[in-house]
Design a protein around this motif. Sequence first.
Motif, mmCIF file in Angstrom:
data_model
loop_
_atom_site.group_PDB
_atom_site.id
_atom_site.type_symbol
_atom_site.label_atom_id
_atom_site.label_comp_id
_atom_site.label_asym_id
_atom_site.label_seq_id
_atom_site.Cartn_x
_atom_site.Cartn_y
_atom_site.Cartn_z
ATOM 1 N N LYS A 172 0.939 -1.265 -0.008
ATOM 2 C CA LYS A 172 -0.126 0.048 -0.133
ATOM 3 C C LYS A 172 0.831 1.402 0.076
ATOM 4 O O LYS A 172 0.340 2.278 0.186
ATOM 5 C CB LYS A 172 -0.939 -0.184 1.210
ATOM 6 C CG LYS A 172 -2.024 -1.215 1.236
ATOM 7 C CD LYS A 172 -3.174 -0.966 0.195
ATOM 8 C CE LYS A 172 -4.040 -2.018 0.278
ATOM 9 N NZ LYS A 172 -3.832 -3.161 -0.474
ATOM 10 N N ALA A 173 2.224 1.145 0.052
ATOM 11 C CA ALA A 173 3.038 2.172 -0.154
ATOM 12 C C ALA A 173 3.323 2.606 -1.598
ATOM 13 O O ALA A 173 3.634 3.733 -2.006
ATOM 14 C CB ALA A 173 4.413 2.037 0.669
ATOM 15 N N VAL A 174 3.376 1.806 -2.519
ATOM 16 C CA VAL A 174 4.045 2.003 -3.619
ATOM 17 C C VAL A 174 2.824 1.615 -4.906
ATOM 18 O O VAL A 174 2.570 0.081 -4.580
ATOM 19 C CB VAL A 174 5.310 1.303 -4.048
ATOM 20 C CG1 VAL A 174 5.819 1.484 -5.435
ATOM 21 C CG2 VAL A 174 6.387 1.743 -3.083
ATOM 22 N N PRO A 175 2.485 2.321 -5.756
ATOM 23 C CA PRO A 175 1.412 1.655 -6.739
ATOM 24 C C PRO A 175 1.853 0.872 -7.605
ATOM 25 O O PRO A 175 3.116 0.922 -8.041
ATOM 26 C CB PRO A 175 1.179 3.044 -7.490
ATOM 27 C CG PRO A 175 1.937 4.158 -7.160
ATOM 28 C CD PRO A 175 2.631 3.855 -5.906
ATOM 29 N N GLU A 176 1.331 -0.050 -7.954
ATOM 30 C CA GLU A 176 1.736 -1.239 -8.914
ATOM 31 C C GLU A 176 1.513 -0.786 -10.533
ATOM 32 O O GLU A 176 2.247 -1.241 -11.326
ATOM 33 C CB GLU A 176 0.761 -2.524 -8.963
ATOM 34 C CG GLU A 176 1.207 -3.398 -8.019
ATOM 35 C CD GLU A 176 0.524 -4.403 -7.998
ATOM 36 O OE1 GLU A 176 -0.359 -5.054 -8.683
ATOM 37 O OE2 GLU A 176 0.144 -5.276 -6.866
ATOM 38 N N LEU A 177 0.737 0.349 -10.688
ATOM 39 C CA LEU A 177 0.252 0.832 -12.034
ATOM 40 C C LEU A 177 -0.046 2.301 -11.831
ATOM 41 O O LEU A 177 -0.758 2.548 -10.887
ATOM 42 C CB LEU A 177 -0.765 0.168 -12.658
ATOM 43 C CG LEU A 177 -1.227 0.486 -13.990
ATOM 44 C CD1 LEU A 177 -0.177 -0.066 -15.035
ATOM 45 C CD2 LEU A 177 -2.414 -0.178 -14.442
ATOM 46 N N THR A 178 0.417 2.989 -12.700
ATOM 47 C CA THR A 178 -0.056 4.600 -12.498
ATOM 48 C C THR A 178 -0.455 4.995 -14.287
ATOM 49 O O THR A 178 0.308 4.773 -15.015
ATOM 50 C CB THR A 178 1.142 5.359 -12.358
ATOM 51 O OG1 THR A 178 1.578 5.038 -11.131
ATOM 52 C CG2 THR A 178 0.952 6.948 -12.130
ATOM 53 N N ILE A 179 -1.489 5.500 -14.237
ATOM 54 C CA ILE A 179 -1.920 6.003 -15.732
ATOM 55 C C ILE A 179 -1.928 7.714 -15.511
ATOM 56 O O ILE A 179 -2.575 8.112 -14.606
ATOM 57 C CB ILE A 179 -3.356 5.447 -15.613
ATOM 58 C CG1 ILE A 179 -3.351 4.045 -15.719
ATOM 59 C CG2 ILE A 179 -3.822 6.125 -17.058
ATOM 60 C CD1 ILE A 179 -4.778 3.435 -16.189
ATOM 61 N N GLY A 180 -1.455 8.227 -16.461
ATOM 62 C CA GLY A 180 -1.428 9.813 -16.400
ATOM 63 C C GLY A 180 -0.256 10.334 -16.198
ATOM 64 O O GLY A 180 0.677 9.418 -15.517
ATOM 65 N N LYS A 181 -0.013 11.589 -16.145
ATOM 66 C CA LYS A 181 1.309 12.305 -16.093
ATOM 67 C C LYS A 181 0.929 13.161 -14.671
ATOM 68 O O LYS A 181 -0.018 13.917 -14.824
ATOM 69 C CB LYS A 181 1.728 13.064 -17.099
ATOM 70 C CG LYS A 181 2.251 12.147 -18.250
ATOM 71 C CD LYS A 181 3.232 13.034 -19.183
ATOM 72 C CE LYS A 181 4.032 12.042 -20.227
ATOM 73 N NZ LYS A 181 4.591 12.812 -21.291
ATOM 74 N N ALA A 182 1.674 13.270 -13.669
ATOM 75 C CA ALA A 182 1.808 13.690 -12.593
ATOM 76 C C ALA A 182 1.611 15.359 -12.730
ATOM 77 O O ALA A 182 2.491 15.776 -13.378
ATOM 78 C CB ALA A 182 2.940 13.433 -11.604
ATOM 79 N N PHE A 183 0.453 15.891 -12.162
ATOM 80 C CA PHE A 183 0.033 17.313 -12.144
ATOM 81 C C PHE A 183 0.033 18.052 -13.371
ATOM 82 O O PHE A 183 -0.068 19.010 -13.766
ATOM 83 C CB PHE A 183 1.070 18.016 -11.423
ATOM 84 C CG PHE A 183 1.221 17.558 -10.171
ATOM 85 C CD1 PHE A 183 0.161 18.151 -9.208
ATOM 86 C CD2 PHE A 183 2.279 16.813 -9.495
ATOM 87 C CE1 PHE A 183 0.391 17.639 -7.857
ATOM 88 C CE2 PHE A 183 2.467 16.168 -8.237
ATOM 89 C CZ PHE A 183 1.340 16.624 -7.305
ATOM 90 N N GLU A 184 0.078 17.047 -14.634
ATOM 91 C CA GLU A 184 -0.179 17.698 -16.002
ATOM 92 C C GLU A 184 -1.569 17.253 -16.475
ATOM 93 O O GLU A 184 -1.581 16.043 -16.914
ATOM 94 C CB GLU A 184 1.005 16.953 -16.971
ATOM 95 C CG GLU A 184 2.346 17.290 -16.690
ATOM 96 C CD GLU A 184 3.573 16.954 -17.658
ATOM 97 O OE1 GLU A 184 2.942 16.629 -18.872
ATOM 98 O OE2 GLU A 184 4.509 16.878 -17.493
ATOM 99 N N PRO A 185 -2.234 18.267 -16.665
ATOM 100 C CA PRO A 185 -3.655 18.048 -17.187
ATOM 101 C C PRO A 185 -3.898 17.740 -18.716
ATOM 102 O O PRO A 185 -3.027 18.201 -19.411
ATOM 103 C CB PRO A 185 -4.481 18.994 -17.006
ATOM 104 C CG PRO A 185 -3.551 20.404 -16.768
ATOM 105 C CD PRO A 185 -2.268 19.532 -16.148
ATOM 106 N N ALA A 186 -4.627 16.843 -19.240
ATOM 107 C CA ALA A 186 -4.749 16.450 -20.611
ATOM 108 C C ALA A 186 -5.182 17.912 -21.028
ATOM 109 O O ALA A 186 -5.808 18.528 -20.819
ATOM 110 C CB ALA A 186 -5.739 15.293 -21.012
ATOM 111 N N ILE A 187 -4.470 17.935 -22.550
ATOM 112 C CA ILE A 187 -5.025 19.244 -23.247
ATOM 113 C C ILE A 187 -6.384 19.075 -23.631
ATOM 114 O O ILE A 187 -7.030 20.051 -24.055
ATOM 115 C CB ILE A 187 -3.847 19.364 -24.649
ATOM 116 C CG1 ILE A 187 -2.475 19.503 -23.896
ATOM 117 C CG2 ILE A 187 -4.521 20.651 -25.471
ATOM 118 C CD1 ILE A 187 -1.691 18.976 -25.149
#
Length: 403
Positions: free
Chosen positions: A199-214
């Motif tokens: 529960k400390a490290v994600p197994e999968l991340t989708i999207g870029k941190a703090f960057e909203p899709a255009i």
Amino acid sequence: MASPSGLLKLLAVCLAMISLSEQASITPYDKQNILQTFGEWLQRQEDNADPRLDYKDEKQSQHAMDDYWQGLALQEELNHEGEVFNGELFVESEWPEEKTELGQIAGVATSQKGDAVIFHRANRKWEEDSFRDNVYTKKDSGPIMEPTMVTMNRSNGAILDSWGQNLFYLPHGLTIDDNDNYWVTDVAMHQVFKFGKNKAVPELTIGKAFEPAINNDDMERLCKPTDVAVTKDGIIFVADGYCNSRIVKYSSDGKVLNVFAQDDMWVPHSLALVEELDLICAADRENKRILCYNAGLNNAELLGYPNRAYMDKDVMGRVFAITYSKTDGLLYAVTAPSDDLPGTGFTIDLHTKDNSNNDIIAVWSPTEEGFEMPHDLDVTRDGTNVYVGEIGPNKVWKFDKTK
Ligand code: ZN
């Protein structure tokens, strides 16, 4: 007050029911025979004759008596099975037994055992100045330092477990899949995370941190994603979100498979998968409706085809969250107060051919005034309880199928 013979009868029925439930191998044929004997007994009684007189010796008579009790128990069981749940839910007023201080309650899910799991914002709030052009303005404050995930005991609401400190900036959606993975969305980070055992490290991340899709065509990024739904095979659907208007479908390792429902919705705020009907439903919050699309699980070419819609502005306000009960084949939805309509819970039967507001089989709420600001809900895997989280005042309600 039940008569002594009534009590005896009740006891015998209970005992027979226990023995019936232990006899897992009882076949439909056996059942039929038992019920037939039982029916004959009842007939004899109606004719004012003691059915035991039919039997020559005591042993045979006792045997017939056993059949009678077993038949009675079976009949009760079948009557019970035959009861159709009408979709109405009742709040459990004594739950939680002790009040727990939580921050803004964003996500609600259920553990495999039926405990309530709450994803909340602790001392952080989504405020008017939290975003500028969809970019989070308070990144410098760092992640929330307190635990943001708590598990509340199903029976009394006591906190069983908490985690999720130093990971999230603005928690939003929470989904727990059948394999006990936790899927969360963070609207400040514009990301979706999958947590397995660690529960400390994600197994999968989708999207870029703090960057909203255009825009809706930007497949690298998300924009304030609201919710996740995951099939039993691990196919992922993401509702994206507050600034985009689309549903993105990913493979289990996070590769984009497709995108659909672009520009259909005004804040797709919650998702519910209905695998047996190959549907993915979305709460189209600000349009005050629920839209169900073909999920393309059986036939990829059909992905995104509109299948069902529930919209009637005289009935349904802003739909904040939906969830599907596989046990009952029912969709539960919760709305916030909108215009003259109170915040309300809805039960919708998705298995009708109607595909209209007639599918709404029940409405329910915790008080006469209705919900104040419900934000998410989920149903337990056995279908018997529904939890609703409110975001102001922060509160978790537990509902039962019976009073
Ligand atoms: Zn929200």
